[in-house]
Design a protein around this motif. Structure first.
Motif, PDB file in Angstrom:
ATOM      1  N   ASP A   1      21.546   5.569 -25.264  1.00 41.34           N
ATOM      2  CA  ASP A   1      20.350   4.897 -25.779  1.00 41.34           C
ATOM      3  C   ASP A   1      20.573   4.515 -27.233  1.00 41.34           C
ATOM      4  OD1 ASP A   1      19.398   7.009 -27.645  1.00 41.34           O
ATOM      5  OD2 ASP A   1      19.095   8.169 -25.807  1.00 41.34           O
TER       6      ASP A   1
ATOM      7  N   GLY B 141      18.331   9.469 -32.009  1.00 43.35           N
ATOM      8  CA  GLY B 141      19.532  10.273 -32.222  1.00 43.35           C
ATOM      9  C   GLY B 141      19.179  11.704 -32.577  1.00 43.35           C
TER      10      GLY B 141
ATOM     11  N   ASN C 232      14.604  11.140 -20.839  1.00 36.89           N
ATOM     12  CA  ASN C 232      14.762  11.446 -22.267  1.00 36.89           C
ATOM     13  C   ASN C 232      15.147  10.201 -23.064  1.00 36.89           C
ATOM     14  OD1 ASN C 232      14.125  14.093 -21.968  1.00 36.89           O
ATOM     15  ND2 ASN C 232      16.197  14.891 -22.189  1.00 36.89           N
TER      16      ASN C 232
ATOM     17  N   SER D 246      22.039   8.049 -28.800  1.00 36.27           N
ATOM     18  CA  SER D 246      22.733   9.182 -28.184  1.00 36.27           C
ATOM     19  C   SER D 246      23.345   8.775 -26.854  1.00 36.27           C
ATOM     20  CB  SER D 246      21.750  10.314 -27.871  1.00 36.27           C
ATOM     21  OG  SER D 246      20.851  10.512 -28.914  1.00 36.27           O
TER      22      SER D 246
ATOM     23  N   LEU E  66      20.548  22.398 -27.773  1.00 40.27           N
ATOM     24  CA  LEU E  66      19.665  21.509 -27.002  1.00 40.27           C
ATOM     25  C   LEU E  66      19.312  22.009 -25.608  1.00 40.27           C
ATOM     26  CD1 LEU E  66      20.843  17.852 -27.627  1.00 40.27           C
ATOM     27  CD2 LEU E  66      18.915  19.083 -28.623  1.00 40.27           C
TER      28      LEU E  66
ATOM     29  N   LEU F  67      16.488  19.691 -20.468  1.00 44.28           N
ATOM     30  CA  LEU F  67      17.943  19.839 -20.611  1.00 44.28           C
ATOM     31  C   LEU F  67      18.433  21.193 -20.093  1.00 44.28           C
ATOM     32  CD1 LEU F  67      18.703  18.017 -23.998  1.00 44.28           C
ATOM     33  CD2 LEU F  67      19.143  17.229 -21.673  1.00 44.28           C
TER      34      LEU F  67
ATOM     35  N   VAL G 235      14.077  19.149 -30.985  1.00 44.99           N
ATOM     36  CA  VAL G 235      14.443  18.696 -32.325  1.00 44.99           C
ATOM     37  C   VAL G 235      13.163  18.359 -33.076  1.00 44.99           C
ATOM     38  CG1 VAL G 235      15.741  16.977 -33.635  1.00 44.99           C
ATOM     39  CG2 VAL G 235      16.642  17.845 -31.457  1.00 44.99           C
ATOM     40  N   SER G 236      12.276  17.651 -32.400  1.00 51.34           N
ATOM     41  CA  SER G 236      10.977  17.353 -33.004  1.00 51.34           C
ATOM     42  C   SER G 236       9.897  17.678 -31.976  1.00 51.34           C
ATOM     43  CB  SER G 236      10.910  15.877 -33.406  1.00 51.34           C
ATOM     44  OG  SER G 236       9.576  15.434 -33.360  1.00 51.34           O
TER      45      SER G 236
ATOM     46  N   THR H 182       8.388  18.885 -21.796  1.00 49.02           N
ATOM     47  CA  THR H 182       8.094  20.313 -21.646  1.00 49.02           C
ATOM     48  C   THR H 182       9.101  21.153 -22.430  1.00 49.02           C
ATOM     49  OG1 THR H 182       9.528  20.479 -19.719  1.00 49.02           O
ATOM     50  CG2 THR H 182       7.207  20.005 -19.304  1.00 49.02           C
ATOM     51  N   GLY H 183      10.174  20.552 -22.912  1.00 54.48           N
ATOM     52  CA  GLY H 183      11.217  21.314 -23.612  1.00 54.48           C
ATOM     53  C   GLY H 183      12.133  22.046 -22.643  1.00 54.48           C
ATOM     54  N   LEU H 184      11.994  21.745 -21.349  1.00 50.16           N
ATOM     55  CA  LEU H 184      12.800  22.461 -20.348  1.00 50.16           C
ATOM     56  C   LEU H 184      13.797  21.546 -19.633  1.00 50.16           C
ATOM     57  CD1 LEU H 184       9.855  24.539 -18.866  1.00 50.16           C
ATOM     58  CD2 LEU H 184      11.754  25.437 -20.197  1.00 50.16           C
TER      59      LEU H 184
HETATM   60  P1  ADP Z   1      11.791  17.646 -23.873  1.00 52.32           P
HETATM   61  O1  ADP Z   1      10.911  17.861 -22.707  1.00 52.32           O
HETATM   62  O2  ADP Z   1      11.212  18.153 -25.150  1.00 52.32           O
HETATM   63  O3  ADP Z   1      12.319  16.267 -23.956  1.00 52.32           O
HETATM   64  P2  ADP Z   1      14.510  18.450 -23.218  1.00 52.32           P
HETATM   65  O4  ADP Z   1      15.043  19.797 -22.849  1.00 52.32           O
HETATM   66  O5  ADP Z   1      14.681  17.355 -22.228  1.00 52.32           O
HETATM   67  O6  ADP Z   1      13.015  18.662 -23.618  1.00 52.32           O
HETATM   68  O7  ADP Z   1      15.235  18.017 -24.561  1.00 52.32           O
HETATM   69  C1  ADP Z   1      15.292  18.916 -25.637  1.00 52.32           C
HETATM   70  C2  ADP Z   1      15.202  18.163 -26.964  1.00 52.32           C
HETATM   71  O8  ADP Z   1      16.392  17.385 -27.136  1.00 52.32           O
HETATM   72  C3  ADP Z   1      14.072  17.169 -27.023  1.00 52.32           C
HETATM   73  O9  ADP Z   1      12.874  17.788 -27.446  1.00 52.32           O
HETATM   74  C4  ADP Z   1      14.576  16.160 -28.037  1.00 52.32           C
HETATM   75  O10 ADP Z   1      14.287  16.621 -29.338  1.00 52.32           O
HETATM   76  C5  ADP Z   1      16.093  16.183 -27.830  1.00 52.32           C
HETATM   77  N1  ADP Z   1      16.561  15.054 -27.006  1.00 52.32           N
HETATM   78  C6  ADP Z   1      16.836  15.060 -25.689  1.00 52.32           C
HETATM   79  N2  ADP Z   1      17.300  13.858 -25.279  1.00 52.32           N
HETATM   80  C7  ADP Z   1      17.302  13.066 -26.358  1.00 52.32           C
HETATM   81  C8  ADP Z   1      17.666  11.688 -26.599  1.00 52.32           C
HETATM   82  N3  ADP Z   1      18.137  10.900 -25.618  1.00 52.32           N
HETATM   83  N4  ADP Z   1      17.539  11.215 -27.873  1.00 52.32           N
HETATM   84  C9  ADP Z   1      17.084  11.999 -28.867  1.00 52.32           C
HETATM   85  N5  ADP Z   1      16.727  13.298 -28.712  1.00 52.32           N
HETATM   86  C10 ADP Z   1      16.825  13.824 -27.483  1.00 52.32           C
END
Ligand code: ADP
Length: 346
Positions: free
Chosen positions: A270, A274, A242, A329, A283, A305, A290-291, A301-303
């Protein structure tokens, strides 16, 4: 006087009737945790017996159950999803509230319909993911066989089809991982050598970044972790990936492994995009992004975290997030002392 006593008796009777019609079990306990009174639902949900269980110590009456252990430890925090002693396959949420003069009221709510629904949801997701796996592998296999040079006109289309089938495959694999983690109650504990794992994580970050970021590793402890090597690798590397994916070119990424007063913390910082504060609480929800465009463009994949959260829960560890939009972040995983091992002496 007689009239008042009669009114009082009627009121008491009504109150008992009302309590007996409640779907929740109610048990009134005295200051020594002995049963003073209970309603009808306490008979069906907790297995208490009218005419027999008044005055007994509740933890003794429920001996051998999860509830008894919780009562003995003081029942300070509510207990979620415990087996109902009075009903096979039943599940309860239980709490204790103090009232009056050092008395307590135990309340148990039957959550069996909810846990059944939750089980159906889990099975459905696991089955769908499993069923999709084989057809996707076949499609992906055929797409790999097609050579874009044979039909140059279709090369861009073929490229897009390959990328999308790979993405679908990744979503299915992540859903299957989540299903497995959800049904698992604990992990099989093994030594996880951190020096080797941190070196791998750094290499993975560099491979993913391909020179677009500066990657640093800061380590101030040589302790190892106790847990599942596969799951911990997957969680810790998710945070690294990420960080790379959400940091523009030229940014920096720092992986840290530090001893703290009450355990040890792994963190990834990182200098990327942010995350606005309003998103932080959500999250770790499945498919929460977020985007969406940024996540998809970078193969998310959005999965990720959600997987991190489940793995950390299985290791009694905590996830922390600090982020400033436009500045970067830090995602951290805090492990308690019971998860730390001194390094092996060669
Ligand atoms: P993805 O596969 O979309 O990255 P995650 O579950 O890993 O899915 O993360 C969920 C969301 O959290 C991401 O879509 C992103 O918007 C935000 N995110 C995760 N890690 C970071 C990061 N280090 N910096 C900024 N945004 C992050």
């Amino acid at each position: 006087m007689k009239h008042r006593a009669r009114r009082l008796a009627i009121t008491l009777h009504d109150l008992r009737d009302a309590a007996d019609s409640l779907p929740d079990a109610i048990v009134l306990l005295d200051e020594t945790w002995r049963v003073r009174w209970f309603n009808r639902a306490a008979e069906t949900l907790l297995g208490l017996r009218r005419g027999k269980d008044r005055g007994v110590l509740l933890s003794e009456r429920l001996q051998g159950t999860e509830l008894a252990a919780w009562l003995r430890s003081g029942a300070r925090l509510p207990l979620h999803d415990v087996p109902a002693p009075g009903r096979a396959e039943g599940h309860l949420d239980v709490s204790v509230q103090p009232f009056g003069r050092r008395q307590r009221m135990l309340q148990a709510r039957d959550i069996s319909p909810l846990t059944r629904l939750e089980q159906i949801r889990r099975d459905f997701v696991a089955n769908v993911s499993h069923e999709l796996r084989t057809p996707l592998t076949v499609i992906h296999g055929y797409l790999e066989l097609l050579d874009p040079e044979d039909v140059p006109m279709l090369a861009p289309v073929l490229g897009e089809m390959r990328a999308q089938s790979k993405r679908m495959g990744q979503i299915v694999e992540d859903l299957l991982t989540l299903s497995r983690l959800e049904t698992q109650e604990h992990v099989v504990d093994e030594r996880v050598p951190m020096a080797a794992l941190l070196a791998t994580l750094r290499k993975e970050a560099e491979a993913l970044s391909q020179g677009r970021h500066q990657v640093t590793l800061e380590v101030d402890t040589n302790c190892d972790l106790l847990g599942s090597p596969r799951d911990l690798h997957s969680a810790l590397s998710n945070l690294v990936s990420n960080a790379v994916r959400y940091t523009p070119n030229g940014g920096s990424i720092t992986i840290r492994w530090r001893r703290t007063g009450d355990g040890a913390t792994y963190s990834v910082s990182d200098t990327g995009y942010g995350i606005p504060a309003s998103h932080l609480a959500r999250l770790t929800e499945r498919f929460y992004r977020v985007s969406s465009s940024r996540s998809r463009e970078t193969g998310g994949t959005g999965l990720g975290l959600s997987i991190v959260k489940h793995v950390l829960n299985l290791h009694q560890a905590r996830l922390g997030v600090e982020s400033t939009p436009g500045r970067g972040s830090t995602f951290s995983c805090h492990f308690g002392p019971e998860r730390l091992l001194d390094p092996e002496t060669p």
